[in-house]
Design a protein around this motif. Sequence first.
Motif, short mmCIF file in Angstrom:
data_model
loop_
_atom_site.label_atom_id
_atom_site.label_comp_id
_atom_site.label_asym_id
_atom_site.label_seq_id
_atom_site.Cartn_x
_atom_site.Cartn_y
_atom_site.Cartn_z
N VAL A 165 0.83 -1.20 0.00
CA VAL A 165 0.00 0.00 0.00
C VAL A 165 0.87 1.25 0.00
CG1 VAL A 165 -1.77 1.29 1.27
CG2 VAL A 165 -1.91 -1.20 1.13
N GLU A 166 1.95 1.22 0.77
CA GLU A 166 2.87 2.37 0.78
C GLU A 166 3.45 2.59 -0.62
OE1 GLU A 166 4.65 2.49 5.34
OE2 GLU A 166 5.69 1.29 3.81
N GLY A 167 3.82 1.51 -1.31
CA GLY A 167 4.37 1.64 -2.65
C GLY A 167 3.35 2.16 -3.64
N LEU A 168 2.09 1.77 -3.45
CA LEU A 168 1.03 2.20 -4.35
C LEU A 168 0.85 3.71 -4.31
CD1 LEU A 168 -1.25 1.17 -6.28
CD2 LEU A 168 -2.74 1.10 -4.27
N PHE A 169 0.84 4.26 -3.08
CA PHE A 169 0.58 5.70 -2.91
C PHE A 169 1.83 6.52 -2.60
CE2 PHE A 169 -3.47 3.65 -1.58
CZ PHE A 169 -4.26 4.14 -2.60
N GLU A 170 2.99 5.84 -2.52
CA GLU A 170 4.25 6.51 -2.17
C GLU A 170 4.08 7.33 -0.90
OE1 GLU A 170 5.67 8.68 -5.54
OE2 GLU A 170 5.81 6.91 -6.82
N THR A 171 3.43 6.71 0.08
CA THR A 171 3.11 7.37 1.34
C THR A 171 3.32 6.40 2.50
OG1 THR A 171 1.41 8.70 0.24
CG2 THR A 171 1.31 8.58 2.64
N LYS A 172 3.93 6.87 3.57
CA LYS A 172 4.20 6.01 4.71
C LYS A 172 2.95 5.77 5.54
CE LYS A 172 7.56 5.21 8.38
NZ LYS A 172 8.78 5.71 9.06
N ILE A 173 2.79 4.54 5.99
CA ILE A 173 1.71 4.18 6.91
C ILE A 173 2.27 4.19 8.32
CG2 ILE A 173 0.16 2.32 7.65
CD1 ILE A 173 -0.07 1.52 4.70
N ASP A 174 1.58 4.88 9.23
CA ASP A 174 2.09 5.06 10.59
C ASP A 174 1.73 3.91 11.52
OD1 ASP A 174 3.13 7.94 10.38
OD2 ASP A 174 1.07 8.15 9.66
N HIS A 175 0.52 3.38 11.35
CA HIS A 175 0.06 2.33 12.27
C HIS A 175 -0.81 1.32 11.55
CE1 HIS A 175 1.60 4.25 15.86
NE2 HIS A 175 1.01 5.37 15.54
N VAL A 176 -0.98 0.17 12.20
CA VAL A 176 -1.86 -0.87 11.70
C VAL A 176 -2.86 -1.25 12.79
CG1 VAL A 176 -2.03 -3.26 10.91
CG2 VAL A 176 -0.12 -1.85 10.18
N ALA A 177 -4.11 -1.37 12.41
CA ALA A 177 -5.15 -1.86 13.32
C ALA A 177 -5.90 -2.97 12.60
CB ALA A 177 -6.12 -0.73 13.69
N MET A 178 -6.08 -4.09 13.28
CA MET A 178 -6.70 -5.25 12.65
C MET A 178 -7.79 -5.80 13.55
SD MET A 178 -4.60 -8.40 10.93
CE MET A 178 -3.59 -8.66 12.39
N VAL A 179 -8.92 -6.16 12.96
CA VAL A 179 -10.01 -6.74 13.73
C VAL A 179 -10.43 -8.06 13.09
CG1 VAL A 179 -11.74 -5.37 12.47
CG2 VAL A 179 -12.34 -6.40 14.65
N THR A 279 -5.95 -6.36 17.00
CA THR A 279 -4.49 -6.43 16.91
C THR A 279 -3.97 -5.08 16.44
OG1 THR A 279 -4.56 -8.79 16.34
CG2 THR A 279 -2.54 -7.60 15.82
N PHE A 280 -2.93 -4.60 17.11
CA PHE A 280 -2.32 -3.32 16.76
C PHE A 280 -0.81 -3.48 16.67
CE2 PHE A 280 -6.23 -2.50 19.05
CZ PHE A 280 -6.84 -1.51 18.31
#
Length: 355
Positions: A165-179, A279-280
């Motif tokens: 996803v970061e490569g797709l938008f050339e943008t860093k993701i800060d966190h992940v949240a999963m349910v 999950t985080f």
Amino acid sequence: MKHDEPQEIVFASRSARNEVERKKKRTRNVLVAVVAAMLICVLGAGYFVFDLQRQFNSKSNSLALGFSDEDQEARPVKDPDDKSMNILMLGVDHADDDSDGSAALSGAVEQRSDSMMLVHIPEDRSQVYVMSMVRDMYVDIPGYGMNKLNAAVSYGGVPLLMRTVEGLFETKIDHVAMVDFEGFKELSTALGGVTVENDIPFTANDTDYFYPAGNVNLEGDRALRFVRERKSFSNGDYQRVANQRKFIAAAANKLLSSDTLTNPVKLYDIVDTVSPYLTFDEDFDAATLVGLGMQLKNVDTQNMAMFTMPTAGTSVSADGQSIELPSELAVAQIGKALQTDTMAQYLRENPPETE
């Protein structure tokens, strides 16, 4: 001699008195809500909320991203002065997967993510933007070439999906949240039901659960089937992700209502019941979530900006898979909006189609 008041004046006076009483009641209700909110803030420094945070941290799951030095260097670099936040939010089903790493999806597993949303929170914390990404979107997965977006999880778990996803938008993701999808079920039950406005009447596949058009109260297994259903719709995944966003917005609105926030027993029950399904990443703990929640206290959860990322239509891959082609224009525009914290402008100029 005292003159009797005309009857209509008596009625008008009584009506006026009633209106004054109603205004007083409304004022008292507002004051009660304000006082309750203040109490919650005060409790934030006290044992109750401390215990809630401890309970949340001990029962929820933590994901170690474990990027190698090479992977870390390949990730986009974020300007230190950029205080906006990007969160990758995933919905997964662990029910049939007992492989190593399945609980946190930290590595390759025999499953794919059913639901993927990119949440953007601007620096001024004035809004929350929730963008759904269809799982069949055909993208470049680092190290594996072109494939469906959700295949990244089966190849390399959440870390690889983040890099994709970061490569797709050339943008860093800060966190992940999963349910885990079971969490939708448990959350709806703990909240005493969640009401959503259903657009399309349908019966969930292989069940007798009928969801009429209009306001529908979702609880337990009915809530779970509502957010997972796609076979009943001509537009499949698109309607499913729209329904998932509706459920999330309605649940957030009820969770942040005064009826919930001023009820310690209910709050504790929700945290205790739902935490095991969450999950985080390691840096996204209860204290960080509470701080973010305070910053977002003025956001209207009923009017969050929620949309599906535009695609360029359906096609078939070289190996025969049915795929969704990403819109190169949309990818470029959304990437720029994320990088420059101008998502509001992007949506003004590119209003989402009605789903």
